[in-house]
Design an enzyme around this catalytic site. Sequence first.
Site, short mmCIF file in Angstrom:
data_model
loop_
_atom_site.label_atom_id
_atom_site.label_comp_id
_atom_site.label_asym_id
_atom_site.label_seq_id
_atom_site.Cartn_x
_atom_site.Cartn_y
_atom_site.Cartn_z
N GLU A 36 0.91 -1.17 0.00
CA GLU A 36 0.06 0.04 0.10
C GLU A 36 0.95 1.31 0.13
O GLU A 36 2.02 1.28 0.66
CB GLU A 36 -0.93 -0.08 1.17
N HIS A 37 0.70 2.23 -0.81
CA HIS A 37 1.34 3.22 -0.98
C HIS A 37 2.79 3.07 -1.43
O HIS A 37 3.58 4.10 -1.14
CB HIS A 37 1.20 4.23 0.20
N THR A 38 3.12 2.04 -1.99
CA THR A 38 4.38 1.73 -2.54
C THR A 38 4.30 2.14 -4.04
O THR A 38 5.35 2.24 -4.60
CB THR A 38 4.61 0.14 -2.48
N ASP A 39 3.24 2.13 -5.02
CA ASP A 39 3.25 2.09 -6.31
C ASP A 39 3.95 3.37 -6.79
O ASP A 39 4.63 3.44 -7.65
CB ASP A 39 1.72 1.83 -6.91
N GLY A 124 -16.55 4.54 -2.48
CA GLY A 124 -15.69 5.05 -1.46
C GLY A 124 -15.26 3.93 -0.55
O GLY A 124 -14.74 3.89 0.80
N SER A 129 -13.16 2.02 -8.03
CA SER A 129 -14.37 2.04 -9.02
C SER A 129 -13.91 3.22 -9.96
O SER A 129 -14.47 3.31 -10.92
CB SER A 129 -15.67 2.73 -8.29
N ASP A 174 -3.97 0.76 -9.49
CA ASP A 174 -5.62 0.45 -9.78
C ASP A 174 -5.71 0.29 -11.14
O ASP A 174 -6.47 -0.55 -11.52
CB ASP A 174 -6.46 1.73 -9.24
C1 GLA Z 1 -4.94 4.35 -4.14
C2 GLA Z 1 -4.30 5.12 -5.50
C3 GLA Z 1 -3.25 3.92 -5.77
C4 GLA Z 1 -2.39 3.39 -4.56
C5 GLA Z 1 -3.53 3.14 -3.52
C6 GLA Z 1 -2.53 2.98 -2.13
O1 GLA Z 1 -6.06 3.52 -4.49
O2 GLA Z 1 -5.18 5.05 -6.75
O3 GLA Z 1 -2.39 4.26 -6.92
O4 GLA Z 1 -1.64 4.26 -4.17
O5 GLA Z 1 -4.45 4.32 -3.15
O6 GLA Z 1 -1.88 1.81 -2.27
#
Ligand code: GLA
Length: 384
Positions: A36-39, A124, A129, A174
Amino acid sequence: MKNTELITYVKSSFETNYKTKPVMVFSPGRINIIGEHTDYNDGFVLPAAIDMGIVTAIQKSNSSFSVITALNKNETHHFSLDKIESIPNGGWRNYVLGVIAEIQNKGRKLDNFNIVFGGNIPGGAGLSSSAALENSVVFGLNELFNLGLSKKDMIFISQKAEHNYVGVKCGIMDQYASMFGQKNTAILLDCQNLNVSIVDIDLGDYEILLINTNVKHILSESAYNNRRSVCEKVASILGINALRDATEKDLFSVKDQISEDDYQKALYVIQENKRVIQTSEAIKNNDIQLLGRLLYESHEGLQHQYKVSCDELDFLVEQTKDIPEILGARMMGGGFGGCTINLIKKDSKKVLDKIINSYQSKFNIQPSVYYVKISDGTKILDYE
Ligand code: GLA
């Protein structure tokens, strides 16, 4: 609504309105097992497409303007292709307009069209989505106007739409997962170069369950962009492109040049990146216990170091720790609300009652529970 019902609903709404057959597209939402938050730090993620999504019906029109209808909202937007601009508080409109503008910015020509779309991804919930909507529109337009865009071109168009028209500086996870998902497999994606390795999801006696807090705190978008800029600042102090290229030792060497808060955030990213690789190995080795522990560790980091969780998510994760049938849980997606992802023993739905009841009495909100199937990515729907 089931997918088959959704498809019929969108198709018949389009046909009733426009008296012609549309091109039909299905684009799924996604879960993220870990990463999470690595992309946007050029790191690793482990998402998968799910069996909930957006269905879009689209066809050319002879009119002098284009029209989009969002069935779930019962709202319609008319616009001219000559002048696409983001609309203040435009909600779903900006995702679609952004995609159209980014297609034009790539030098591709569009003529007027009508779109009708609907979805069954809870809004949400952190199930993307928005990426599903963006992908379905770009995929449909590519098909309709023979734009010659590759799937990779399309996901970058979707991502840019979100950056430039919605204002969220999201990573690529995503859009990638929604476009390229494959049934029963998770995608181990290296966001630095989009190299992929497919991980078969067979969790033995366990399965994935989502619990939706049914809250979405408003600060989520600004906090998201803020986290991204903290990461970029620390990377530039380290003299590297992205935190993906840093070790804990590198980070420690600049500790006195940054605040303790920023240090912890960057440390979280470096550690989470390692957890993604460990998790994919654990799945391959059928080490379900380890998988569960890694989920809990990820949540700890998101809660205390990266600080993107919230009371509702923390409560749901905490509750699972007393339940032997649940081996691990964590918040999923951008944070500040949405779902937790849980690793739960099959056929043990009963244990959820306790979590649901205590959540309800604490927050006065009924949480929702979803069992998702890992499914294929964006596709054209064939029909007679
Ligand atoms: C959202 C962003 C993704 C990613 C996540 C956290 O979904 O759209 O790009 O950064 O948060 O992992």
